[in-house]
Motif scaffolding. Structure first.
Motif, PDB file in Angstrom:
ATOM      1  N   LYS A  74       0.868  -1.009   0.052  1.00 21.46           N
ATOM      2  CA  LYS A  74      -0.086  -0.038  -0.047  1.00 21.46           C
ATOM      3  C   LYS A  74       0.836   1.139   0.102  1.00 21.46           C
ATOM      4  CE  LYS A  74      -3.523  -2.295   2.745  1.00 21.46           C
ATOM      5  NZ  LYS A  74      -4.140  -2.357   3.967  1.00 21.46           N
ATOM      6  N   ALA A  75       0.603   2.419  -0.406  1.00 24.02           N
ATOM      7  CA  ALA A  75       1.135   3.720  -0.386  1.00 24.02           C
ATOM      8  C   ALA A  75       1.849   3.827   0.610  1.00 24.02           C
ATOM      9  CB  ALA A  75       0.337   4.623  -1.099  1.00 24.02           C
ATOM     10  N   GLU A  76       1.068   3.840   1.934  1.00 25.18           N
ATOM     11  CA  GLU A  76       1.705   4.300   3.102  1.00 25.18           C
ATOM     12  C   GLU A  76       2.790   3.371   3.628  1.00 25.18           C
ATOM     13  OE1 GLU A  76      -2.419   2.213   3.859  1.00 25.18           O
ATOM     14  OE2 GLU A  76      -1.514   3.658   2.612  1.00 25.18           O
ATOM     15  N   GLU A  77       2.392   2.007   3.308  1.00 22.06           N
ATOM     16  CA  GLU A  77       3.365   1.246   3.613  1.00 22.06           C
ATOM     17  C   GLU A  77       4.671   1.334   2.995  1.00 22.06           C
ATOM     18  OE1 GLU A  77       0.450  -2.556   4.618  1.00 22.06           O
ATOM     19  OE2 GLU A  77       1.567  -2.451   2.736  1.00 22.06           O
ATOM     20  N   ALA A  78       4.814   1.805   1.475  1.00 27.90           N
ATOM     21  CA  ALA A  78       5.751   1.892   0.724  1.00 27.90           C
ATOM     22  C   ALA A  78       6.438   3.226   1.200  1.00 27.90           C
ATOM     23  CB  ALA A  78       5.419   2.069  -0.504  1.00 27.90           C
ATOM     24  N   ALA A  79       5.743   3.972   1.824  1.00 31.64           N
ATOM     25  CA  ALA A  79       6.320   5.465   2.248  1.00 31.64           C
ATOM     26  C   ALA A  79       7.123   4.889   3.689  1.00 31.64           C
ATOM     27  CB  ALA A  79       5.209   6.388   2.410  1.00 31.64           C
ATOM     28  N   LEU A  80       6.493   4.298   4.231  1.00 33.91           N
ATOM     29  CA  LEU A  80       7.381   3.821   5.655  1.00 33.91           C
ATOM     30  C   LEU A  80       8.513   3.103   5.378  1.00 33.91           C
ATOM     31  CD1 LEU A  80       4.409   2.267   8.021  1.00 33.91           C
ATOM     32  CD2 LEU A  80       6.120   4.194   8.529  1.00 33.91           C
ATOM     33  N   LEU A  81       8.761   2.372   4.221  1.00 32.38           N
ATOM     34  CA  LEU A  81       9.977   1.767   3.790  1.00 32.38           C
ATOM     35  C   LEU A  81      11.016   2.718   3.588  1.00 32.38           C
ATOM     36  CD1 LEU A  81       8.840  -1.708   2.198  1.00 32.38           C
ATOM     37  CD2 LEU A  81      10.189  -1.424   4.403  1.00 32.38           C
ATOM     38  N   ALA A  82      10.454   3.500   2.627  1.00 33.81           N
ATOM     39  CA  ALA A  82      11.280   4.613   1.958  1.00 33.81           C
ATOM     40  C   ALA A  82      11.908   5.463   3.085  1.00 33.81           C
ATOM     41  CB  ALA A  82      10.368   5.441   1.074  1.00 33.81           C
ATOM     42  N   ALA A  83      11.267   5.767   3.935  1.00 29.94           N
ATOM     43  CA  ALA A  83      11.883   6.461   5.285  1.00 29.94           C
ATOM     44  C   ALA A  83      13.038   5.747   5.962  1.00 29.94           C
ATOM     45  CB  ALA A  83      10.802   6.768   6.260  1.00 29.94           C
ATOM     46  N   LEU A  84      12.893   4.559   6.016  1.00 27.16           N
ATOM     47  CA  LEU A  84      13.966   3.768   6.708  1.00 27.16           C
ATOM     48  C   LEU A  84      15.519   4.122   6.328  1.00 27.16           C
ATOM     49  CD1 LEU A  84      12.525   0.100   6.793  1.00 27.16           C
ATOM     50  CD2 LEU A  84      12.732   2.007   8.585  1.00 27.16           C
ATOM     51  N   PRO A  85      16.307   4.263   7.242  1.00 32.14           N
ATOM     52  CA  PRO A  85      17.748   4.205   6.560  1.00 32.14           C
ATOM     53  C   PRO A  85      18.178   3.392   5.910  1.00 32.14           C
ATOM     54  CG  PRO A  85      17.770   3.821   9.098  1.00 32.14           C
ATOM     55  CD  PRO A  85      16.352   3.948   8.721  1.00 32.14           C
ATOM     56  N   PRO A  86      19.345   3.665   4.944  1.00 33.61           N
ATOM     57  CA  PRO A  86      19.860   2.604   4.020  1.00 33.61           C
ATOM     58  C   PRO A  86      20.617   1.519   4.932  1.00 33.61           C
ATOM     59  CG  PRO A  86      21.095   4.565   3.888  1.00 33.61           C
ATOM     60  CD  PRO A  86      19.861   4.959   4.823  1.00 33.61           C
ATOM     61  N   PRO A  87      20.729   0.171   4.672  1.00 29.92           N
ATOM     62  CA  PRO A  87      21.240  -0.909   5.413  1.00 29.92           C
ATOM     63  C   PRO A  87      22.626  -0.513   5.619  1.00 29.92           C
ATOM     64  CG  PRO A  87      20.892  -1.527   3.107  1.00 29.92           C
ATOM     65  CD  PRO A  87      20.368  -0.217   3.220  1.00 29.92           C
ATOM     66  N   ALA A  88      23.334  -0.849   6.721  1.00 30.25           N
ATOM     67  CA  ALA A  88      24.791  -0.543   7.140  1.00 30.25           C
ATOM     68  C   ALA A  88      25.405  -1.081   5.794  1.00 30.25           C
ATOM     69  CB  ALA A  88      25.135  -1.319   8.194  1.00 30.25           C
ATOM     70  N   LYS A  89      26.740  -0.512   5.633  1.00 28.84           N
ATOM     71  CA  LYS A  89      27.691  -0.787   4.697  1.00 28.84           C
ATOM     72  C   LYS A  89      29.201  -1.002   5.212  1.00 28.84           C
ATOM     73  CE  LYS A  89      29.171   0.019  -0.042  1.00 28.84           C
ATOM     74  NZ  LYS A  89      28.779   0.890  -1.203  1.00 28.84           N
ATOM     75  N   SER A  90      29.783  -2.183   5.005  1.00 26.91           N
ATOM     76  CA  SER A  90      30.980  -2.392   5.418  1.00 26.91           C
ATOM     77  C   SER A  90      32.210  -2.430   4.519  1.00 26.91           C
ATOM     78  CB  SER A  90      30.996  -3.867   6.187  1.00 26.91           C
ATOM     79  OG  SER A  90      30.812  -4.712   5.323  1.00 26.91           O
ATOM     80  N   PHE A  91      33.338  -2.066   4.980  1.00 27.82           N
ATOM     81  CA  PHE A  91      34.568  -1.719   4.105  1.00 27.82           C
ATOM     82  C   PHE A  91      35.711  -2.439   5.062  1.00 27.82           C
ATOM     83  CE2 PHE A  91      31.800   1.658   3.479  1.00 27.82           C
ATOM     84  CZ  PHE A  91      31.846   2.094   1.980  1.00 27.82           C
ATOM     85  N   THR A  92      36.654  -3.047   4.243  1.00 25.13           N
ATOM     86  CA  THR A  92      37.689  -3.615   4.888  1.00 25.13           C
ATOM     87  C   THR A  92      39.017  -3.103   4.298  1.00 25.13           C
ATOM     88  OG1 THR A  92      36.350  -5.695   5.242  1.00 25.13           O
ATOM     89  CG2 THR A  92      38.888  -5.912   5.258  1.00 25.13           C
ATOM     90  N   LEU A  93      39.945  -2.542   4.965  1.00 24.68           N
ATOM     91  CA  LEU A  93      40.984  -2.045   4.557  1.00 24.68           C
ATOM     92  C   LEU A  93      42.410  -2.802   5.090  1.00 24.68           C
ATOM     93  CD1 LEU A  93      40.297   1.579   5.756  1.00 24.68           C
ATOM     94  CD2 LEU A  93      40.319   0.869   3.698  1.00 24.68           C
ATOM     95  N   TYR A  94      43.307  -2.981   4.439  1.00 22.74           N
ATOM     96  CA  TYR A  94      44.515  -3.931   4.816  1.00 22.74           C
ATOM     97  C   TYR A  94      45.996  -2.802   5.134  1.00 22.74           C
ATOM     98  CZ  TYR A  94      41.424  -7.602   3.495  1.00 22.74           C
ATOM     99  OH  TYR A  94      40.342  -8.229   3.299  1.00 22.74           O
ATOM    100  N   PHE A  95      46.472  -3.417   5.993  1.00 24.62           N
ATOM    101  CA  PHE A  95      47.812  -2.866   6.428  1.00 24.62           C
ATOM    102  C   PHE A  95      49.067  -3.552   6.332  1.00 24.62           C
ATOM    103  CE2 PHE A  95      44.185  -0.932   8.372  1.00 24.62           C
ATOM    104  CZ  PHE A  95      44.781   0.192   8.655  1.00 24.62           C
ATOM    105  N   LYS A  96      50.181  -2.778   6.022  1.00 27.67           N
ATOM    106  CA  LYS A  96      51.391  -3.423   6.189  1.00 27.67           C
ATOM    107  C   LYS A  96      51.884  -3.989   7.316  1.00 27.67           C
ATOM    108  CE  LYS A  96      53.088  -0.512   2.346  1.00 27.67           C
ATOM    109  NZ  LYS A  96      53.883   0.635   1.843  1.00 27.67           N
TER     110      LYS A  96
END
Length: 196
Positions: A74-96
């Motif tokens: 439903k339109a109001e359900e789609a609006a609730l989903l659109a208001a959620l923050p994006p999922p977390a994103k992860s990065f991996t850095l490597y070191f000497k």
């Protein structure tokens, strides 16, 4: 089911119209959990939602489950989903080895991390440092923490608030690749950055 998946289900129940319903959606990785439902009076059996993209209508003698179908949310359900923050994103850095200096292949990733943090209003950043098994536990704990602090410090120089960032060193306790003691392993000399 992840916290985000539970939040989606709870939010869609509350979105309600005259008839309450629950929607089970897939998680970011495509999986999904299950939801057990009972009639309001507690009588009757349990109805289990097992399929993603399905809706259970509540309020009758037994909840009724059906696929969302072509009309979808439903339109109001789609609006609730659109208001959620994006999922977390992860990065991996490597070191000497034995340093807080990034490996050449990881240097370019700093800009990606900066851009991701900048794209999220009120972003939180969690930085976890790791080492390989070369050296003592105490030295590796200290080195892993310095690596994590180095990344937080770099982000702070780009204008991000240190109070929204945390850093921790895990030393050699969470090896990505299991090795014996005193083994130099580039895969384990890393910092994991989680942006949410």
């Amino acid at each position: 089911m992840t916290a985000r998946g539970i939040l989606v289900c709870a939010a869609l129940v509350l979105a309600g119209c005259a008839t309450s319903s629950v929607v089970l959606l897939p998680e970011e990785d495509g999986g999904h959990g299950e939801i057990a439902l009972r009639a309001k009076d507690g009588k009757g059996g349990e109805t289990v939602m097992k399929d993603a993209n399905s809706r259970a209508t509540l309020g009758g003698s037994q909840p009724s489950v059906r696929p969302l179908g072509a009309r979808g949310l439903k339109a109001e359900e789609a609006a609730l989903l659109a208001a959620l923050p994006p999922p977390a994103k992860s990065f991996t850095l490597y070191f000497k080895e034995g340093t807080t200096e990034l490996a050449r292949e990881s240097a370019g990733m700093l800009e990606q991390i900066r851009a991701e943090v900048a794209s999220r209003p009120g972003a939180e950043v969690q930085v976890t440092g790791h080492t390989d098994t070369v050296g003592s536990d105490a030295d590796n704990d200290a080195l892993s923490r310095r690596r994590a602090d180095e990344i937080v410090g770099w982000l702070a120089t780009k204008g991000f608030d240190r109070r929204a960032m945390s850093s921790v060193g895990r030393g050699e306790r969470e090896l990505k690749e299991r090795t014996a003691d005193n083994v130099s392993d580039a895969v384990n000399r890393r910092v994991e950055v989680l942006v949410r």
